[in-house]
Scaffold this active site. Sequence first.
Site, PDB file in Angstrom:
ATOM      1  N   LYS A 168     -35.856  23.002  43.934  1.00 27.67           N
ATOM      2  CA  LYS A 168     -35.187  21.742  43.615  1.00 27.67           C
ATOM      3  C   LYS A 168     -33.964  21.523  44.494  1.00 27.67           C
ATOM      4  O   LYS A 168     -33.647  20.389  44.865  1.00 27.67           O
ATOM      5  CB  LYS A 168     -34.797  21.721  42.134  1.00 27.67           C
ATOM      6  CG  LYS A 168     -35.964  21.622  41.168  1.00 27.67           C
ATOM      7  CD  LYS A 168     -35.458  21.517  39.730  1.00 27.67           C
ATOM      8  CE  LYS A 168     -36.598  21.293  38.744  1.00 27.67           C
ATOM      9  NZ  LYS A 168     -37.502  22.449  38.660  1.00 27.67           N
ATOM     10  N   HIS A 276     -36.840  19.932  26.702  1.00 27.36           N
ATOM     11  CA  HIS A 276     -36.993  19.440  28.072  1.00 27.36           C
ATOM     12  C   HIS A 276     -38.451  19.354  28.490  1.00 27.36           C
ATOM     13  O   HIS A 276     -38.758  19.298  29.682  1.00 27.36           O
ATOM     14  CB  HIS A 276     -36.205  20.311  29.056  1.00 27.36           C
ATOM     15  CG  HIS A 276     -34.812  20.598  28.626  1.00 27.36           C
ATOM     16  ND1 HIS A 276     -33.844  19.621  28.534  1.00 27.36           N
ATOM     17  CD2 HIS A 276     -34.227  21.753  28.210  1.00 27.36           C
ATOM     18  CE1 HIS A 276     -32.719  20.160  28.097  1.00 27.36           C
ATOM     19  NE2 HIS A 276     -32.923  21.444  27.894  1.00 27.36           N
ATOM     20  N   ARG A 333     -48.777  17.800  42.410  1.00 24.03           N
ATOM     21  CA  ARG A 333     -50.032  18.036  41.691  1.00 24.03           C
ATOM     22  C   ARG A 333     -50.297  16.841  40.786  1.00 24.03           C
ATOM     23  O   ARG A 333     -49.493  15.909  40.711  1.00 24.03           O
ATOM     24  CB  ARG A 333     -49.917  19.297  40.836  1.00 24.03           C
ATOM     25  CG  ARG A 333     -48.691  19.244  39.898  1.00 24.03           C
ATOM     26  CD  ARG A 333     -48.658  20.379  38.923  1.00 24.03           C
ATOM     27  NE  ARG A 333     -47.395  20.483  38.212  1.00 24.03           N
ATOM     28  CZ  ARG A 333     -47.031  19.735  37.186  1.00 24.03           C
ATOM     29  NH1 ARG A 333     -47.835  18.767  36.769  1.00 24.03           N
ATOM     30  NH2 ARG A 333     -45.876  19.915  36.578  1.00 24.03           N
TER      31      ARG A 333
END
Length: 699
Positions: A168, A276, A333
Site C-alpha cells: 500500500k 473493516h 483481482r
Amino acid sequence: MTTDHPRTDEHPRTDEHSRTDEHPRTDDHPRTDEHLRTTGTPPITTPPITTRPITNLLVANRGEIARRIFRTCRALGIATTAVYADPDAAAPHVREADTAVRLPGAAPADTYLRGELIVRAALDAGADAVHPGYGFLSESAEFARAVLDAGLCWVGPPPAAIAAMGSKTAAKQLMRKAGVPVLDALDVPTGADLPLLVKAAAGGGGRGMRIVRDLADLPAELAAARAEAAKAFGSDEVFCERYLPTGRHVEVQLLADAHGTVWAVGDRDCSLQRRHQKVIEEAPAPGLPDEVRAALHAAAVSAARAIGYTGAGTAEFLLAEDGRFWFLEMNTRLQVEHPVTEAVTGLDLVALQLAVAEGEKLPGPDAPPTTGHAVEARLYAEDPAKDWQPATGTLHRLELVGDHQEFTSTGAAGLRLDSGVAPGGEITPHYDAMLAKVIAWAPTRAAAARRLADALARAKVHGPATNRELLVRALRHPAFLAGRVHTGFLAEHAAGLLAPDAEGAGRAALAAALAEAAARPAARTGALPSGWRNLPSQPQVRRYRTEDGTETVVRYRLTRDGLRAEEHPGVALVEASAGRVVLSEGDVRRSYEVARHGERVHVDTPFGSTVLTALPRFPDPVGQSDPGALLAPMPGTVVRTAAEVGDTVTAGQPLLWLEAMKMEHKVTAPADGVLAELRATPGQQVELGALLAVVHPAS
C-alpha cells in the site's frame, strides 16, 4: 472425478517447469521487486499480445468463487479443474468440477497457499490456464510468475502490476505520481491526527488493521497489527493514516485488455463494514454528484494505465462528506462484490476476464451503462452480538424462498444466490465464515433493498449462528434507506441493529414447544396431545435459550377450551404439527415453521426467524464451571498471550487471542481479579469449550 496427480501426455513435465513454445509467457519484462524497492514504481511495460484459447481452467481457490467461475466455464465450453484441502473433499466446488486434485492437509498455509502444489496440480490435471479467484494467492506476483513460468495461461493482470499494488505504501507513491489523490501516511502521529488507522502495508481484508483513538494505545496496537500482518501476509510492515469515522468506501470496477482499452465499469459503495470487512455492498454508489462520479472513474482509469494493467481489478477510494476522495488501494483481482456490477450492467465479468487472458479485445471502447440498482449482503456464520464471533458446525439448510438464480444474472425474480456450501456440510474454523452472498436487483435502490431484506427474512438458514437478522435490520434501517451510509454505520446503529426481539422470541418459543408436543408418538397416533388436561393441572413447561443468551420459559396448558399460554394469554392455537404451528390472536393468524436439529430449534416466519436452544427440563447443578473460567468460544489456534499467572487483571483486559476463520479474536478477563490459571500457549490448537484461563476475584 478426483485424481492423485496422474501424469498426462498433453503437458509433459520438465524439471524446471520451464516455458514451452506452445505456451509463451506474457510478462516478458524484467523482474520488478528490486526496482520497486529502489524507486517505489514498477517499470511500465506492455506485455506482448498472445491469442491462446483456454480449454481447461484450474481455479486456485475454493467454495463460492470456484463455483462461480465454473458456472461461466460451463457456459463457454471450457473444462474445469478444482483443487481441494482435506476438509473440502465433499465440498460442492469439488463435486462440480470435471477434475479435482487433492492438496493434502487442512490449514490454508499447507494447501491453498502453496503455489508450487497448485501449479503441479494444474500440470498433472491437464489444465492450460489458472484463475486465482480472490483471497489466498490471487494477489501474489510470485504465484502469477510461477504459473506463467510453467507454460500456463494466467487469468489475471501481469505480475508487474500485481507487484506494483502489493504494498500500500509503494502503491500510494505510484498513484501520487500518476496524479491520483492519496491519503498521506503519518510519519510521527500526534494527538492532532486522532483518530488514526494502523494498516498493514502488504494486505487487506481487515487483517493488521487497528483504529487508535488515544495515543497511549498506539504502541500496543502497532505491536498487535505487526504480529497479525506478519502472520497473514509474511510482512510486518504497517503504517498510520488519518481515520475518517464517517468516510465512505467507494470503489470502481476496472476491466482492461492488452490492446490499450481500459473500462471503468461503474462504481460500488462498500461502506457497511464490520472489522473493516465488507458486509453490504451496492451498485451504483448512491448519492454521488455527477462530477464526483466522473472524477472517481477517471482516477481509477489513470491508476490502471499507470501500471500497465490488464484484466479485472478494482480501485478503492475513501470518500469524504464534502466530496473529496483519496486512493486507498487497488485489488488486482475479481472482488467478492462483483455480482452487483454484473446485475446493473448485464456483463459476465468472469467471461470477460477469460477473453482478455486469451488475448481478445474488450467489446467496444467504453463499458455499457448501468441500469437500476443492485444490493448484495454477505451471510456469515457469526454472532454479531458477541463481537462478530465466528460460528462452526453443520449447515442443515440454506435456501431462498421463491424464484432466484445462482451464480448468474438476477433474472426476472431480481434475486441471485452465490454460495460455496451445501446442506449437510461442515462450517470449519479453517476458512472464511461467509456462507453465501444474496444479491437483489430492482429499478430503484429502495426497491432493491426491500427485495433483498425480504429474501433474507424468508430464507431458511439452519445451522450455526449467522448475521442474517442484522442484515435484514440494516437494509430496513431509515438511515440506510436515506443513503446515509459510511464505514461506521454498523457501530453507530449497533443498539438498534442488535437489540433482542423478546416478543418475537417468546412467540417462537411457544410455537417450538407446541411443535415438540405434536411430534411425540402419542400425538402422531391420534391420542390426546401432550399437555392436554380435562381438569386444571400444572402447566407444561419448556425452557429455551435465545442466540443472545436470554432464557425463555414457556408455560402452557391444552384444555377443552383450547390453548392457555401463561406468557401469551391472548394467543390461541389453530393447528400444530411437528413442522408447522399456526397461532391466532383475535382475527390475526401467524404461521411458524419449526425444524429441530439436535438441541437447536429454528422457527421460521415470513417476517424473520428465531434460533433457540432447547434446555433440559431439570438443569443438572453438577459440573457447573468456575465462574471465573474462560472457555474457548470457538475452535481455533492460540496466537499470543498478554498476561501471566499471578498477574492482577481488570475486567475487559485482553488475556489472549485466538485465530479462527481468518480473523483474530480477543479473549478478555471477565472481571477484576487475579489470573489463577493460564492453560493456553501460543500455537496451541484448542477445541470449542476448552478451558483457557481462570480469573479469581481479588481478595
